[in-house]
Design an enzyme around this catalytic site. Structure first.
Site, PDB file in Angstrom:
ATOM      1  N   LYS A  93      36.684  26.490  24.678  1.00 13.43           N
ATOM      2  CA  LYS A  93      37.494  27.564  25.256  1.00 13.43           C
ATOM      3  C   LYS A  93      36.612  28.419  26.137  1.00 13.43           C
ATOM      4  O   LYS A  93      35.536  28.865  25.716  1.00 13.43           O
ATOM      5  CB  LYS A  93      38.077  28.422  24.104  1.00 13.43           C
ATOM      6  CG  LYS A  93      38.936  29.566  24.573  1.00 13.43           C
ATOM      7  CD  LYS A  93      40.375  29.135  24.728  1.00 13.43           C
ATOM      8  CE  LYS A  93      41.206  30.063  25.580  1.00 13.43           C
ATOM      9  NZ  LYS A  93      41.206  29.781  27.019  1.00 13.43           N
ATOM     10  N   GLN A 114      29.558  32.034  25.677  1.00 14.05           N
ATOM     11  CA  GLN A 114      30.950  31.930  25.206  1.00 14.05           C
ATOM     12  C   GLN A 114      31.023  31.452  23.755  1.00 14.05           C
ATOM     13  O   GLN A 114      31.887  31.881  22.994  1.00 14.05           O
ATOM     14  CB  GLN A 114      31.708  30.956  26.127  1.00 14.05           C
ATOM     15  CG  GLN A 114      33.214  31.018  26.022  1.00 14.05           C
ATOM     16  CD  GLN A 114      33.819  32.130  26.863  1.00 14.05           C
ATOM     17  OE1 GLN A 114      33.431  32.324  27.999  1.00 14.05           O
ATOM     18  NE2 GLN A 114      34.779  32.849  26.308  1.00 14.05           N
ATOM     19  N   LYS A 129      32.871  26.344  29.643  1.00  8.75           N
ATOM     20  CA  LYS A 129      33.048  27.084  30.899  1.00  8.75           C
ATOM     21  C   LYS A 129      33.144  26.057  32.022  1.00  8.75           C
ATOM     22  O   LYS A 129      32.571  24.979  31.916  1.00  8.75           O
ATOM     23  CB  LYS A 129      31.834  28.001  31.127  1.00  8.75           C
ATOM     24  CG  LYS A 129      32.093  29.130  32.093  1.00  8.75           C
ATOM     25  CD  LYS A 129      32.762  30.329  31.442  1.00  8.75           C
ATOM     26  CE  LYS A 129      33.205  31.343  32.463  1.00  8.75           C
ATOM     27  NZ  LYS A 129      33.703  32.580  31.862  1.00  8.75           N
ATOM     28  N   ASP A 169      38.491  33.267  35.405  1.00  8.42           N
ATOM     29  CA  ASP A 169      37.245  34.037  35.463  1.00  8.42           C
ATOM     30  C   ASP A 169      37.160  34.518  36.913  1.00  8.42           C
ATOM     31  O   ASP A 169      38.205  34.651  37.567  1.00  8.42           O
ATOM     32  CB  ASP A 169      36.031  33.163  35.049  1.00  8.42           C
ATOM     33  CG  ASP A 169      34.748  33.973  34.877  1.00  8.42           C
ATOM     34  OD1 ASP A 169      34.671  34.773  33.939  1.00  8.42           O
ATOM     35  OD2 ASP A 169      33.810  33.823  35.694  1.00  8.42           O
ATOM     36  N   THR A 212      40.737  42.028  28.722  1.00 15.18           N
ATOM     37  CA  THR A 212      39.269  42.168  28.757  1.00 15.18           C
ATOM     38  C   THR A 212      38.883  43.635  29.010  1.00 15.18           C
ATOM     39  O   THR A 212      38.047  44.203  28.303  1.00 15.18           O
ATOM     40  CB  THR A 212      38.657  41.250  29.827  1.00 15.18           C
ATOM     41  OG1 THR A 212      39.158  39.928  29.616  1.00 15.18           O
ATOM     42  CG2 THR A 212      37.149  41.226  29.743  1.00 15.18           C
ATOM     43  N   ASN A 243      39.503  42.139  37.960  1.00 21.35           N
ATOM     44  CA  ASN A 243      40.338  42.213  36.764  1.00 21.35           C
ATOM     45  C   ASN A 243      39.726  43.110  35.685  1.00 21.35           C
ATOM     46  O   ASN A 243      40.367  44.023  35.173  1.00 21.35           O
ATOM     47  CB  ASN A 243      40.557  40.786  36.232  1.00 21.35           C
ATOM     48  CG  ASN A 243      41.331  40.773  34.944  1.00 21.35           C
ATOM     49  OD1 ASN A 243      40.810  41.140  33.893  1.00 21.35           O
ATOM     50  ND2 ASN A 243      42.592  40.391  34.998  1.00 21.35           N
ATOM     51  N   SER A 380      43.599  35.241  24.700  1.00 19.36           N
ATOM     52  CA  SER A 380      43.822  33.823  25.021  1.00 19.36           C
ATOM     53  C   SER A 380      44.037  33.037  23.732  1.00 19.36           C
ATOM     54  O   SER A 380      44.880  32.139  23.664  1.00 19.36           O
ATOM     55  CB  SER A 380      42.617  33.238  25.763  1.00 19.36           C
ATOM     56  OG  SER A 380      42.709  33.501  27.139  1.00 19.36           O
TER      57      SER A 380
HETATM   58  P1  NDP Z   1      37.145  39.218  39.662  1.00 22.73           P
HETATM   59  O1  NDP Z   1      37.012  38.028  40.517  1.00 22.73           O
HETATM   60  O2  NDP Z   1      38.502  39.720  39.338  1.00 22.73           O
HETATM   61  O3  NDP Z   1      36.300  40.427  40.289  1.00 22.73           O
HETATM   62  C1  NDP Z   1      34.934  40.430  40.458  1.00 22.73           C
HETATM   63  C2  NDP Z   1      34.586  41.612  41.340  1.00 22.73           C
HETATM   64  O4  NDP Z   1      33.195  41.879  41.251  1.00 22.73           O
HETATM   65  C3  NDP Z   1      34.914  41.403  42.810  1.00 22.73           C
HETATM   66  O5  NDP Z   1      35.610  42.502  43.292  1.00 22.73           O
HETATM   67  C4  NDP Z   1      33.539  41.283  43.482  1.00 22.73           C
HETATM   68  O6  NDP Z   1      33.457  41.897  44.753  1.00 22.73           O
HETATM   69  C5  NDP Z   1      32.698  42.123  42.556  1.00 22.73           C
HETATM   70  N1  NDP Z   1      31.293  41.741  42.630  1.00 22.73           N
HETATM   71  C6  NDP Z   1      30.743  40.505  42.527  1.00 22.73           C
HETATM   72  N2  NDP Z   1      29.411  40.588  42.616  1.00 22.73           N
HETATM   73  C7  NDP Z   1      29.125  41.905  42.781  1.00 22.73           C
HETATM   74  C8  NDP Z   1      27.925  42.642  42.931  1.00 22.73           C
HETATM   75  N3  NDP Z   1      26.739  42.047  42.912  1.00 22.73           N
HETATM   76  N4  NDP Z   1      28.024  43.997  43.072  1.00 22.73           N
HETATM   77  C9  NDP Z   1      29.207  44.627  43.082  1.00 22.73           C
HETATM   78  N5  NDP Z   1      30.378  43.970  42.946  1.00 22.73           N
HETATM   79  C10 NDP Z   1      30.330  42.642  42.802  1.00 22.73           C
HETATM   80  O7  NDP Z   1      36.320  38.894  38.303  1.00 22.73           O
HETATM   81  P2  NDP Z   1      36.569  39.400  36.834  1.00 22.73           P
HETATM   82  O8  NDP Z   1      36.852  40.850  36.844  1.00 22.73           O
HETATM   83  O9  NDP Z   1      37.498  38.475  36.160  1.00 22.73           O
HETATM   84  O10 NDP Z   1      35.129  39.118  36.191  1.00 22.73           O
HETATM   85  C11 NDP Z   1      34.043  40.048  36.295  1.00 22.73           C
HETATM   86  C12 NDP Z   1      33.001  39.726  35.235  1.00 22.73           C
HETATM   87  O11 NDP Z   1      33.614  39.765  33.927  1.00 22.73           O
HETATM   88  C13 NDP Z   1      32.369  38.327  35.314  1.00 22.73           C
HETATM   89  O12 NDP Z   1      31.043  38.404  34.836  1.00 22.73           O
HETATM   90  C14 NDP Z   1      33.204  37.502  34.327  1.00 22.73           C
HETATM   91  O13 NDP Z   1      32.511  36.382  33.850  1.00 22.73           O
HETATM   92  C15 NDP Z   1      33.402  38.549  33.234  1.00 22.73           C
HETATM   93  N6  NDP Z   1      34.526  38.284  32.346  1.00 22.73           N
HETATM   94  C16 NDP Z   1      35.808  38.168  32.813  1.00 22.73           C
HETATM   95  C17 NDP Z   1      36.856  37.957  31.933  1.00 22.73           C
HETATM   96  C18 NDP Z   1      38.275  37.938  32.384  1.00 22.73           C
HETATM   97  O14 NDP Z   1      39.163  37.925  31.498  1.00 22.73           O
HETATM   98  N7  NDP Z   1      38.573  37.943  33.670  1.00 22.73           N
HETATM   99  C19 NDP Z   1      36.617  37.766  30.493  1.00 22.73           C
HETATM  100  C20 NDP Z   1      35.245  38.010  30.088  1.00 22.73           C
HETATM  101  C21 NDP Z   1      34.246  38.224  30.997  1.00 22.73           C
HETATM  102  P3  NDP Z   1      34.017  41.243  46.111  1.00 22.73           P
HETATM  103  O15 NDP Z   1      35.489  41.592  46.058  1.00 22.73           O
HETATM  104  O16 NDP Z   1      33.252  41.931  47.171  1.00 22.73           O
HETATM  105  O17 NDP Z   1      33.736  39.755  45.979  1.00 22.73           O
END
Ligand code: NDP
Length: 447
Positions: A93, A114, A129, A169, A212, A243, A380
């Protein structure tokens, strides 16, 4: 050198030799090894089973070509992978990520994390993953759909409700999950729970999208409670605008905190008096429309600072919610200087090893992503059980479960991580997750 650091060094020499250049994976493994190897050594069953060494080798890594046609009819070729890390305590998962930086090494690091995160939820979930080096930026909706369909043509051979259950993700949100599940259903001729994060109209759970970010805030509230404090009026700096970041912001505002920043790769949005819910909604809508956030409407009282990081803004709490290794040693120092007292990870492994050392030397209360962002995979897990039993739980029921699960994760960690009147959340999370998986692995014999 102490006995325990010698043990870690010998173990890591072997892991490094087999995984040369896979820095994020090595960082994740070393962090867990530091906290659990002595436990493994002192437990004859765990030691004989060589649990941690086994967990550093994925059960399998599936790689495939993804061939699709863009809007001009030109053929495009990407790479796709699924890393099935461990199914010791349940089906594999973990999410799917579409980003040019995706590689087997990044997916191994995420899959490894994970395994422990999923064990902490208390649900029967193994770890995996997957994803692709596909860059969705600038792609049309039709192109995203065709890519998702081509990706699923391959992935569908390896997943299923009792085998491996992917979710979203980075860059894999509600739209992509819709296309992926639609393709899976068409290819298999079956409607089942092989993917989570689905829309509520087709088997998805209420609250999965929010889980999350909301779970992160529930966890922070549990941490604050141990200090005799609440989240009300606390200044919070958040990175990311996806997200996790926007739902953490939404929940924090509901709970009376002041969210001062959100950010992306181009800069940071600052609201000196705190984001309003309207401002968070605007950020989310801009991202969904593929628009930037550099020119916010005046009435939202936001300031966009190009190229700036959120960590130089004065705050009580920091929630990195963007990506791995986004906080280096300089950023960790800045967080210390601005007076941040609590750091909880929304993203997976957002601190570099150097930043982790700096935070460890400070007085900051720190909690790792494998604990704090487990709310997403936990819901999930509830989606899988709702699908298996043909049930649909209300948003209130799911939110109650989320709060309870985050509270239980906090308590499991506190039980393993207590050091005097402080809780070492990193050690507690690693040890609690490890013990559960190790108990299963050592019970199975040599398989
Ligand atoms: P999204 O794709 O929804 O959003 C990621 C955001 O982070 C984007 O807006 C991106 O900016 C920004 N970003 C990426 N790199 C950088 C950086 N170096 N500095 C500043 N901003 C940055 O992803 P999620 O919110 O789903 O995921 C975010 C993190 O959370 C990841 O590490 C993911 O593995 C983790 N996670 C997510 C889960 C989920 O349910 N979605 C569950 C558990 C963990 P831009 O728009 O400019 O690309």
């Amino acid at each position: 050198m102490t006995d325990s650091s010698r043990l870690v060094e010998t173990f890591m020499e072997n892991v490094r030799r087999r995984n040369e250049g896979q820095d994020a994976f090595l960082q994740a493994v070393e962090e867990v090894a530091t906290d659990v190897l002595t436990i493994e050594k002192n437990d004859p069953g765990f030691a004989r089973a060589r649990v941690l060494e086994r967990l550093t080798e994925p059960d399998r890594i599936i790689g495939f070509r993804v061939t699709w046609a863009d809007d001009r009819g030109d053929v495009q070729i990407n790479r796709g992978w699924r890393v099935q890390m461990s199914n010791a305590i349940g089906p594999y998962k973990g999410g799917l990520r579409f980003h040019p930086t995706v590689s087997p090494s990044i997916l191994k690091f995420l899959g490894f994390e994970q395994v422990f995160k999923n064990a902490l939820t208390g649900l029967p979930l193994g770890g995996g993953k997957g994803g692709s080096d596909f860059d969705p930026k600038g792609r049309s909706d039709e192109e995203i759909m065709r890519f998702c369909q081509a990706f699923m043509r391959e992935l569908s051979r390896y997943i299923g409700p009792d085998t491996d259950v992917p979710a979203g993700d980075i860059n894999v949100g509600a739209r992509e999950i819709g296309y992926l599940f639609g393709a899976y259903k068409a290819l298999k001729g079956q409607f089942n729970g092989a993917i989570t994060g689905k829309g509520e109209a087709f088997g998805g759970s209420e609250m999965r999208v929010e889980a999350t970010g909301y779970g992160l805030i529930y966890f922070v509230e549990n941490m604050l409670e141990t200090l005799g404090e609440t989240i009300e009026d606390k200044r919070i700096v958040i990175s990311g605008k996806g997200n996790v970041a926007t739902h953490a912001a939404e929940k924090a505002i509901c709970e009376g905190a002041r969210v001062i920043t959100l950010s992306d790769t181009s800069g940071t949005l600052v609201a000196e008096n705190g984001f309003s819910q309207e401002a968070v909604k605007w950020v989310r809508a801009q991202k969904a429309a593929g628009e930037d956030v550099s020119d916010p409407p005046k009435d939202l009282e936001l300031q966009f600072k190009e190229g700036a990081l959120p960590w130089e803004v004065e705050a009580d709490i920091a929630l990195p919610c963007a990506t791995q290794n986004e906080i280096d040693e300089d950023a960790a120092k800045a967080l210390n200087d601005t007076g941040v007292r609590l750091l909880a990870e929304g993203a997976n492994m957002p601190l570099t090893a150097g930043a982790m050392r700096k935070i460890g030397e400070s007085n900051m209360l720190y909690a790792p992503g494998k604990a704090t962002n487990a709310g997403g995979v936990a819901i999930s897990g509830l989606e899988m059980s709702q699908n298996a039993h043909g049930r649909f739980d209300s948003a209130d029921e799911v939110d109650r479960s989320l709060k309870e699960i985050m509270g239980n994760i906090h308590d499991r960690i506190a039980a393993e991580g207590r050091e005097g009147n402080r809780i070492n959340y990193r050690r507690g999370a690693n040890v609690a997750g490890y013990r559960k998986v190790a108990t299963a692995i050592s019970a199975y014999g040599v398989v």
